[in-house]
Design a protein around this motif. Structure first.
Motif, PDB file in Angstrom:
ATOM      1  N   VAL A  12      13.500  10.011  86.344  1.00 49.17           N
ATOM      2  CA  VAL A  12      12.931  10.402  85.225  1.00 49.17           C
ATOM      3  C   VAL A  12      13.264  11.994  85.300  1.00 49.17           C
ATOM      4  CG1 VAL A  12      11.154  10.934  86.571  1.00 49.17           C
ATOM      5  CG2 VAL A  12      10.857  10.949  84.400  1.00 49.17           C
ATOM      6  N   GLN A  13      13.019  12.995  84.654  1.00 52.51           N
ATOM      7  CA  GLN A  13      13.628  13.948  84.448  1.00 52.51           C
ATOM      8  C   GLN A  13      12.088  15.086  85.142  1.00 52.51           C
ATOM      9  OE1 GLN A  13      14.392  14.881  80.293  1.00 52.51           O
ATOM     10  NE2 GLN A  13      16.462  15.655  81.120  1.00 52.51           N
ATOM     11  N   ALA A  14      12.909  15.921  85.730  1.00 52.30           N
ATOM     12  CA  ALA A  14      11.679  16.915  85.305  1.00 52.30           C
ATOM     13  C   ALA A  14      10.502  17.625  84.979  1.00 52.30           C
ATOM     14  CB  ALA A  14      11.782  18.737  86.350  1.00 52.30           C
ATOM     15  N   GLY A  15       9.523  17.283  84.893  1.00 51.36           N
ATOM     16  CA  GLY A  15       8.307  17.236  84.138  1.00 51.36           C
ATOM     17  C   GLY A  15       7.904  16.795  83.440  1.00 51.36           C
ATOM     18  N   GLY A  16       8.487  15.450  84.402  1.00 54.92           N
ATOM     19  CA  GLY A  16       7.746  13.627  83.603  1.00 54.92           C
ATOM     20  C   GLY A  16       6.647  12.880  84.895  1.00 54.92           C
ATOM     21  N   SER A  17       6.683  11.742  84.195  1.00 57.43           N
ATOM     22  CA  SER A  17       5.698  10.999  84.706  1.00 57.43           C
ATOM     23  C   SER A  17       6.120   9.846  85.194  1.00 57.43           C
ATOM     24  CB  SER A  17       4.352  10.935  84.062  1.00 57.43           C
ATOM     25  OG  SER A  17       4.072  12.152  83.827  1.00 57.43           O
ATOM     26  N   LEU A  18       5.398   9.173  86.031  1.00 57.58           N
ATOM     27  CA  LEU A  18       5.754   7.452  86.875  1.00 57.58           C
ATOM     28  C   LEU A  18       3.989   7.220  87.619  1.00 57.58           C
ATOM     29  CD1 LEU A  18       9.433   7.941  88.139  1.00 57.58           C
ATOM     30  CD2 LEU A  18       9.286   6.245  86.620  1.00 57.58           C
ATOM     31  N   ARG A  19       4.175   5.911  87.541  1.00 59.88           N
ATOM     32  CA  ARG A  19       3.535   5.173  87.896  1.00 59.88           C
ATOM     33  C   ARG A  19       3.959   4.027  89.225  1.00 59.88           C
ATOM     34  NH1 ARG A  19      -0.998   0.392  85.937  1.00 59.88           N
ATOM     35  NH2 ARG A  19      -2.623   1.977  86.966  1.00 59.88           N
ATOM     36  N   LEU A  20       4.263   3.924  90.144  1.00 57.02           N
ATOM     37  CA  LEU A  20       3.887   3.158  91.196  1.00 57.02           C
ATOM     38  C   LEU A  20       3.002   2.202  91.560  1.00 57.02           C
ATOM     39  CD1 LEU A  20       5.774   5.881  93.692  1.00 57.02           C
ATOM     40  CD2 LEU A  20       6.834   4.779  91.438  1.00 57.02           C
ATOM     41  N   SER A  21       3.450   1.224  91.862  1.00 58.67           N
ATOM     42  CA  SER A  21       2.922  -0.264  91.734  1.00 58.67           C
ATOM     43  C   SER A  21       3.161  -0.419  93.489  1.00 58.67           C
ATOM     44  CB  SER A  21       2.978  -0.946  91.053  1.00 58.67           C
ATOM     45  OG  SER A  21       1.990  -0.440  89.955  1.00 58.67           O
ATOM     46  N   LEU A  86       6.437  16.069  87.172  1.00 58.85           N
ATOM     47  CA  LEU A  86       7.500  15.504  88.902  1.00 58.85           C
ATOM     48  C   LEU A  86       8.379  16.893  88.327  1.00 58.85           C
ATOM     49  CD1 LEU A  86       8.054  11.873  88.609  1.00 58.85           C
ATOM     50  CD2 LEU A  86       7.126  12.939  89.942  1.00 58.85           C
ATOM     51  N   LYS A  87       8.743  17.149  90.169  1.00 58.52           N
ATOM     52  CA  LYS A  87       9.531  17.831  90.200  1.00 58.52           C
ATOM     53  C   LYS A  87      11.156  17.487  91.528  1.00 58.52           C
ATOM     54  CE  LYS A  87       5.797  21.349  91.629  1.00 58.52           C
ATOM     55  NZ  LYS A  87       5.329  21.937  92.250  1.00 58.52           N
ATOM     56  N   THR A  88      12.205  18.053  91.090  1.00 55.68           N
ATOM     57  CA  THR A  88      13.832  17.394  91.941  1.00 55.68           C
ATOM     58  C   THR A  88      12.863  17.638  93.168  1.00 55.68           C
ATOM     59  OG1 THR A  88      14.107  19.678  92.344  1.00 55.68           O
ATOM     60  CG2 THR A  88      14.733  19.067  90.189  1.00 55.68           C
ATOM     61  N   GLU A  89      12.524  17.874  94.148  1.00 55.82           N
ATOM     62  CA  GLU A  89      11.561  17.696  95.348  1.00 55.82           C
ATOM     63  C   GLU A  89      10.568  16.770  95.509  1.00 55.82           C
ATOM     64  OE1 GLU A  89      11.425  21.045  93.369  1.00 55.82           O
ATOM     65  OE2 GLU A  89       9.893  21.990  93.865  1.00 55.82           O
ATOM     66  N   GLY A 120      10.403  -0.147  99.516  1.00 58.05           N
ATOM     67  CA  GLY A 120      10.401   1.355  99.082  1.00 58.05           C
ATOM     68  C   GLY A 120      11.119   1.207  97.779  1.00 58.05           C
ATOM     69  N   THR A 121      10.907   1.655  96.508  1.00 56.35           N
ATOM     70  CA  THR A 121      11.145   2.014  95.465  1.00 56.35           C
ATOM     71  C   THR A 121      11.875   3.465  94.615  1.00 56.35           C
ATOM     72  OG1 THR A 121      11.071   1.778  92.912  1.00 56.35           O
ATOM     73  CG2 THR A 121       8.843   2.694  94.335  1.00 56.35           C
ATOM     74  N   GLN A 122      12.539   3.446  94.308  1.00 55.02           N
ATOM     75  CA  GLN A 122      13.787   4.586  94.386  1.00 55.02           C
ATOM     76  C   GLN A 122      12.952   5.817  93.024  1.00 55.02           C
ATOM     77  OE1 GLN A 122      16.024   6.523  96.256  1.00 55.02           O
ATOM     78  NE2 GLN A 122      15.495   8.030  94.497  1.00 55.02           N
ATOM     79  N   VAL A 123      12.157   6.584  93.973  1.00 55.35           N
ATOM     80  CA  VAL A 123      12.503   7.675  92.400  1.00 55.35           C
ATOM     81  C   VAL A 123      13.108   9.047  92.698  1.00 55.35           C
ATOM     82  CG1 VAL A 123      10.341   9.085  91.811  1.00 55.35           C
ATOM     83  CG2 VAL A 123       9.688   7.606  92.979  1.00 55.35           C
ATOM     84  N   THR A 124      13.442   9.424  91.083  1.00 52.54           N
ATOM     85  CA  THR A 124      14.542  10.532  91.338  1.00 52.54           C
ATOM     86  C   THR A 124      14.891  11.219  90.605  1.00 52.54           C
ATOM     87  OG1 THR A 124      16.788   8.655  92.296  1.00 52.54           O
ATOM     88  CG2 THR A 124      17.621  10.897  90.819  1.00 52.54           C
ATOM     89  N   VAL A 125      14.201  12.686  90.174  1.00 50.18           N
ATOM     90  CA  VAL A 125      13.275  13.623  89.229  1.00 50.18           C
ATOM     91  C   VAL A 125      15.015  14.438  89.387  1.00 50.18           C
ATOM     92  CG1 VAL A 125      12.478  15.496  88.746  1.00 50.18           C
ATOM     93  CG2 VAL A 125      11.679  13.291  90.430  1.00 50.18           C
ATOM     94  N   SER A 126      15.632  14.703  88.338  1.00 45.31           N
ATOM     95  CA  SER A 126      16.705  15.132  87.279  1.00 45.31           C
ATOM     96  C   SER A 126      15.920  16.380  87.048  1.00 45.31           C
ATOM     97  CB  SER A 126      17.339  14.421  86.464  1.00 45.31           C
ATOM     98  OG  SER A 126      16.735  14.312  85.611  1.00 45.31           O
ATOM     99  N   SER A 127      16.790  17.322  86.882  1.00 46.41           N
ATOM    100  CA  SER A 127      16.773  18.214  87.080  1.00 46.41           C
ATOM    101  C   SER A 127      17.127  19.166  84.895  1.00 46.41           C
ATOM    102  CB  SER A 127      17.244  20.072  87.321  1.00 46.41           C
ATOM    103  OG  SER A 127      18.407  20.347  87.632  1.00 46.41           O
TER     104      SER A 127
END
Length: 127
Positions: A12-21, A86-89, A120-127
């Motif tokens: 997801v891009q920075a500023g976006g959202s995700l919902r984990l379950s 979301l932030k890149t960090e 585990g599930t990978q979350v990647t936030v791009s700038s």
């Protein structure tokens, strides 16, 4: 056999959202506190958020407070993590775990005390 299965990660891009379950099976879900942790490459697993067995109380790491919301649906044996702004960090592998020794109004903010983890599930936030 206790099983915890995370899903919902992605890119997801920075500023976006995700919902984990986190779907649980093999134990009495409604009577156990749960938590989300994350681990970035080269770093230790760190606390993100946790929720008491009733769902009445939740706690957050300062780094995610105001952006992430933890919740649970005991009827569906599922816990969620809504992640906004979301932030890149925030990039990391996110894990859910159960904390069977936590009291009624508590949940652990350290990995100590958590006895089962998901894969585990990978979350990647791009700038």
């Amino acid at each position: 056999q206790v099983q915890l299965v995370e899903s919902g990660g992605g890119l997801v891009q920075a500023g976006g959202s995700l919902r984990l379950s986190c779907a649980a099976s093999g134990h009495t879900f409604s009577s156990i506190a749960l938590g989300w942790f994350r681990q970035a490459p080269g770093k230790e697993r760190e606390f993100v958020a946790c929720i008491t067995w009733s769902g009445f109380n939740s706690y957050y790491a300062d780094s995610v407070k105001g952006r992430f919301t933890i919740s649970r649906d005991n009827a569906k044996n599922t816990m969620y993590l809504q992640m906004n702004s979301l932030k890149t960090e925030d990039t990391a592998v996110y894990y859910c775990g159960r904390d069977p020794l936590a009291g009624a109004s508590a949940c652990g903010r350290s990995t100590h005390g958590y006895d089962y983890w998901g894969q585990g599930t990978q979350v990647t936030v791009s700038s």
